[in-house]
Design an enzyme around this catalytic site. Sequence first.
Site: not given
Length: 249
Positions: A15, A17, A36, A54-55, A142, A155, A190
């Site tokens: 989903s 980006l 994903d 899973d990254v 970000s 974050y 998003t």
Amino acid sequence: MQIDNVAAIVTGAASGLGNATAAALAAKGARVFGLDLDIATAPEIDGVAYIKADVTSESQVRAAVAHAAEQRPLRVVINCAGIGTPARILGKAGVHDLALYAKIVQVNLIGTFTVLAIAAEAMASTKPLDHAQRGVIVNTASVAAFEGQIGQAAYSSAKGGVVGLTLPAARDLAQHGIRVNTIAPGIVETPMLASLSEKVRESLAADVPFPKRLGRPSDYADLVAFIIDHDYLNGEIIRMDGALRLAPR
């Protein structure tokens, strides 16, 4: 660098980006492998194969990278996977959940590094192209990496780490012909933003200096394509935010 008939890995591809980027790369002829955690609802896109991974898992990332590299030369990796649960350091319920802080850093920063490092290993073994190029990696930070808001301590820490990773990674991997760049998006439409009311979204858009709109996933995908094509762009952090600077709240 041309991407026709090469393998490309996009994380967070189900989903937002990541999905827009996977679609854009596939449209340009890449064989895209979209990683994903939840691929059950991912839209079908010609040229995109989804892999549940899973990254933060070295074994799962290694398996996905190996699979992609077996299909085509692996030359493109785009790190979009991330989470951003807000929490204040001292809130009504007490101190910031330390496990939550660790999880956000684990996914956004360590996950990015895990994919970058393991994919770079595979890229380094591919046949060099013009000017000894072998591949390009694009990470996602970000604007919160620079102007984190209230409730974004975790974050912002993680995304700040992605910013700090960019130049040393580009320098480390230069000898292998691999470029590394980072995009720092502003407020983008998003699925995370879709839960907000239209009035709130309009208010957010009004704070953007110009153009006065929210970013689109396609804006991000277009920038990724530009970075891939521009082989003299390396070690850079590019803000994609309409000149937005985040206020404290």
